[in-house]
Design a protein around this motif. Structure first.
Motif: not given
Length: 97
Positions: A52-53, A48-49
């Motif tokens: 998002h990045e 997920d991170n």
């Protein structure tokens, strides 16, 4: 990563997401098999991170192309580079562990 512009039905210019989707697909397929030691919840959080990045990078990159003020254009470009560095750091960590 190459940038492609297309005219949409309303006549405005929009960024093609094909390159971005390829970018996400490529990076998720590059995960080292050693990450199997991470539990699936942690791996999901990292994924997920990463998403998002990558999304923040793409948005800032698009903003930098549309902005006309040199200071704002530079700010958006710097923000894009910042998110790209975060993404690459997370990928490097996953590939090393």
């Amino acid at each position: 990563m190459s940038n492609k512009t297309q005219n949409n039905a309303s006549g405005t210019t929009a960024q093609s997401t094909q390159t971005f989707e390829d970018f996400l697909r490529q990076t998720s397929s590059n995960w080292n098999t050693e990450t199997a030691n991470m539990d699936s919840k942690d791996l999901g959080i990292v994924q997920d991170n990463l998403y998002h990045e990558a999304l923040a990078y793409k948005k800032c990159q698009v903003y930098s192309q549309y902005l006309t003020d040199p200071q704002l254009k530079g700010l958006a470009s710097n923000a894009a580079e910042h998110h790209k560095q975060h993404f690459n750091a997370m990928m490097q960590y996953l590939n090393c562990h």
